[in-house]
Structure formats: structure tokens, C-alpha cells
Scaffold this motif. Structure first.
Motif, mmCIF file in Angstrom:
data_model
loop_
_atom_site.group_PDB
_atom_site.id
_atom_site.type_symbol
_atom_site.label_atom_id
_atom_site.label_comp_id
_atom_site.label_asym_id
_atom_site.label_seq_id
_atom_site.Cartn_x
_atom_site.Cartn_y
_atom_site.Cartn_z
ATOM 1 N N SER A 28 0.866 -1.204 0.156
ATOM 2 C CA SER A 28 -0.166 -0.023 -0.114
ATOM 3 C C SER A 28 0.862 1.145 -0.085
ATOM 4 O O SER A 28 0.225 2.458 -0.346
ATOM 5 N N GLY A 29 1.924 1.000 0.322
ATOM 6 C CA GLY A 29 2.856 2.286 0.621
ATOM 7 C C GLY A 29 2.540 3.377 1.711
ATOM 8 O O GLY A 29 2.965 4.468 1.956
ATOM 9 N N LYS A 30 1.737 2.824 2.716
ATOM 10 C CA LYS A 30 1.380 3.612 3.852
ATOM 11 C C LYS A 30 2.228 3.106 5.036
ATOM 12 O O LYS A 30 2.630 2.198 5.112
ATOM 13 N N SER A 31 2.160 4.165 6.029
ATOM 14 C CA SER A 31 2.939 4.061 7.252
ATOM 15 C C SER A 31 1.843 3.341 8.217
ATOM 16 O O SER A 31 0.693 3.375 7.732
ATOM 17 N N ILE A 32 2.245 2.842 9.322
ATOM 18 C CA ILE A 32 1.220 2.409 10.315
ATOM 19 C C ILE A 32 0.280 3.571 10.597
ATOM 20 O O ILE A 32 -0.952 3.558 10.627
#
Length: 99
Positions: A28-32
């Protein structure tokens, strides 16, 4: 057609969830923190799942995380709103709110 998975509390499943979540988080390329914001699930909770410290994760939380991996918070809120309208009309308890 989707296959209904039965609840299985084996150690194998406990080991699989963190790896699968980590894989999807990376894709997703998202951070937590972004995932937390988009899903409405606390970042510390997500961190504990990723690190295998949280074994009993509800279906509802996994669904919110799944949707949050793909969509932004506005879309997730709209999905929860529509789902809650349908659940309420059918006599089911609502999903937990995002924030």
C-alpha cells in the motif's frame, strides 16, 4: 464464490497474520500512522498485530484495516456509514465508528 473460513486459533494462524498484514502494508505504501488514520484502528493496535503481540483480532477490525489499506479515510467513513445504514435496517449492530 467466497469460501467461509472457520475460526481456527492455531499457532500457525497467529504467525501468518503479521506476515500477511506486513506484506499488504508494504504494497500500500502507507505507514502504520496513515493506515491508522484511514482505517480508524489505533496505530498501537496495528503495531501489536504486525509484531505478533495481538492474537485475537476481530473480523470487524481486520475488515477496517483491509479497507484502510486501499482507501483514504473519507471513503472508509462513507463505506462505514452505508454499511451501518444497511446493518441497522437488517437489525444488526453497527460497525464501530471511524474516530
Amino acid at each position: 464464490m467466497f469460501k467461509q473460513k472457520t475460526v481456527n486459533s492455531s499457532e500457525e494462524n497467529y504467525d501468518a497474520l503479521p506476515a500477511v498484514l506486513k506484506e499488504h502494508l508494504e504494497k500500500s505504501g502507507k505507514s502504520i500512522y496513515q493506515l491508522s488514520n484511514d482505517s480508524g484502528v489505533d496505530s498501537a493496535y496495528i503495531w501489536r498485530v504486525l509484531n505478533g503481540e495481538r492474537h485475537e483480532v476481530s473480523r470487524e477490525i481486520l475488515i477496517l484495516i483491509s479497507v484502510g489499506l486501499i482507501l483514504d479515510v473519507r471513503r472508509v467513513e462513507k463505506i462505514v456509514e452505508v454499511a451501518n445504514d444497511l446493518l441497522d435496517a437488517a437489525g444488526y449492530k453497527p460497525l464501530r465508528p471511524i474516530r
